[in-house]
Design a protein around this motif. Sequence first.
Motif, PDB file in Angstrom:
ATOM      1  N   ALA A  62      -8.332 -16.338  13.176  1.00 47.23           N
ATOM      2  CA  ALA A  62      -7.557 -15.570  14.147  1.00 47.23           C
ATOM      3  C   ALA A  62      -7.900 -14.085  14.118  1.00 47.23           C
ATOM      4  O   ALA A  62      -7.836 -13.407  15.134  1.00 47.23           O
ATOM      5  CB  ALA A  62      -6.072 -15.768  13.887  1.00 47.23           C
ATOM      6  N   GLU A  63      -8.268 -13.560  12.941  1.00 41.52           N
ATOM      7  CA  GLU A  63      -8.514 -12.124  12.815  1.00 41.52           C
ATOM      8  C   GLU A  63     -10.000 -11.793  12.707  1.00 41.52           C
ATOM      9  O   GLU A  63     -10.366 -10.723  12.214  1.00 41.52           O
ATOM     10  CB  GLU A  63      -7.752 -11.575  11.613  1.00 41.52           C
ATOM     11  N   LEU A  80      -3.225  -9.079  14.739  1.00 40.59           N
ATOM     12  CA  LEU A  80      -2.346  -9.987  15.456  1.00 40.59           C
ATOM     13  C   LEU A  80      -1.079  -9.293  15.923  1.00 40.59           C
ATOM     14  O   LEU A  80      -0.489  -8.491  15.202  1.00 40.59           O
ATOM     15  CB  LEU A  80      -1.974 -11.177  14.572  1.00 40.59           C
ATOM     16  N   MET A  86      -3.290 -18.446  15.410  1.00 39.21           N
ATOM     17  CA  MET A  86      -3.162 -18.041  14.021  1.00 39.21           C
ATOM     18  C   MET A  86      -2.652 -19.231  13.211  1.00 39.21           C
ATOM     19  O   MET A  86      -2.014 -20.150  13.732  1.00 39.21           O
ATOM     20  CB  MET A  86      -2.193 -16.860  13.880  1.00 39.21           C
ATOM     21  N   THR A 122      -3.333 -10.501  20.577  1.00 40.30           N
ATOM     22  CA  THR A 122      -3.861  -9.553  19.599  1.00 40.30           C
ATOM     23  C   THR A 122      -3.590  -8.126  20.059  1.00 40.30           C
ATOM     24  O   THR A 122      -3.231  -7.885  21.210  1.00 40.30           O
ATOM     25  CB  THR A 122      -5.378  -9.739  19.407  1.00 40.30           C
ATOM     26  N   THR A 133       1.923  -9.783  15.829  1.00 41.11           N
ATOM     27  CA  THR A 133       2.913 -10.601  15.130  1.00 41.11           C
ATOM     28  C   THR A 133       3.866  -9.723  14.357  1.00 41.11           C
ATOM     29  O   THR A 133       3.455  -9.044  13.419  1.00 41.11           O
ATOM     30  CB  THR A 133       2.216 -11.553  14.135  1.00 41.11           C
TER      31      THR A 133
END
Length: 274
Positions: A119-120, A257, A86, A37, A259
């Motif tokens: 995940a968030e 994230l 995630m 993260t 990502t």
Amino acid sequence: MKKYIFLLCMPFCLVLLSGCIKIGPGFSEIRTMPIHTNLIGIAGPPGEPYIEIIYSAADPDNPGYNVTRRRMVSPPHIFRNGRVYMTYRYAETNVGSVFSYGPSSYTKTLLRDFEKGGAEYFRIINHSPDKHIEFFFAGAETLLENRYPLPSIWHRRAPVYFLLYPDRKPPHNVNFHGTFFRFEGSYIGELTVTEPWSIDKVMALYRAEHDRSCEVELMVGGSGRRVKDAVELLGQIFYGSIGPGEELHGNEHIWLLATPNWMFVDRFEFGRLR
């Protein structure tokens, strides 16, 4: 005569070719992936721990699932979580000839989850009755081919993450998607860094960018935009304050994230899966 023969044959050829391309059954499934993260910096008046951080973390005993953790901290503080799982939807379509099918396209769609266990999921709660605090997001860590992280927010070609952690910078210069980053010697981008920057010093960059100082420019990698423009055009949050008794919680305007966006776009290549 040849022209007429061609015109007569063309419909037959089109029908024949259309019969050669077949759309076969694909499949769709929900998958999980462990990922880091963003780093979050918190600044404010020091004192007894009065800031509560509640967040998801990868469950070491149950791969694919997250557990909820919490900690009490006092400014200045850097929140740097480990990993979370995630969730995304993977869908594949098969395209082939009358003789065989071959995977040729797929999509990955991130399923954003801000609820507990997602995940968030995170909350930063200011329990003080009279103190204001500030926060900033230092950007997602995008792994390069040589596996070194290159966070996506920088000032004068210096990724904010490495201003806070200069000992973790790559040991050599990097050309990342056409942008040159200097890491030789004491250089981080265009800056000479001999010791880690404090949270307050980095916070000053974000505060000045938010106030549109002509001397400061924070860039968001991949978009080619200033952080301020990304906030206005994309609705993303990188900096802000939390008043007494208030909280910040994960939502669609915060990209928690680490990502890169390219991981979740359609990919297509006829005849095989990329």
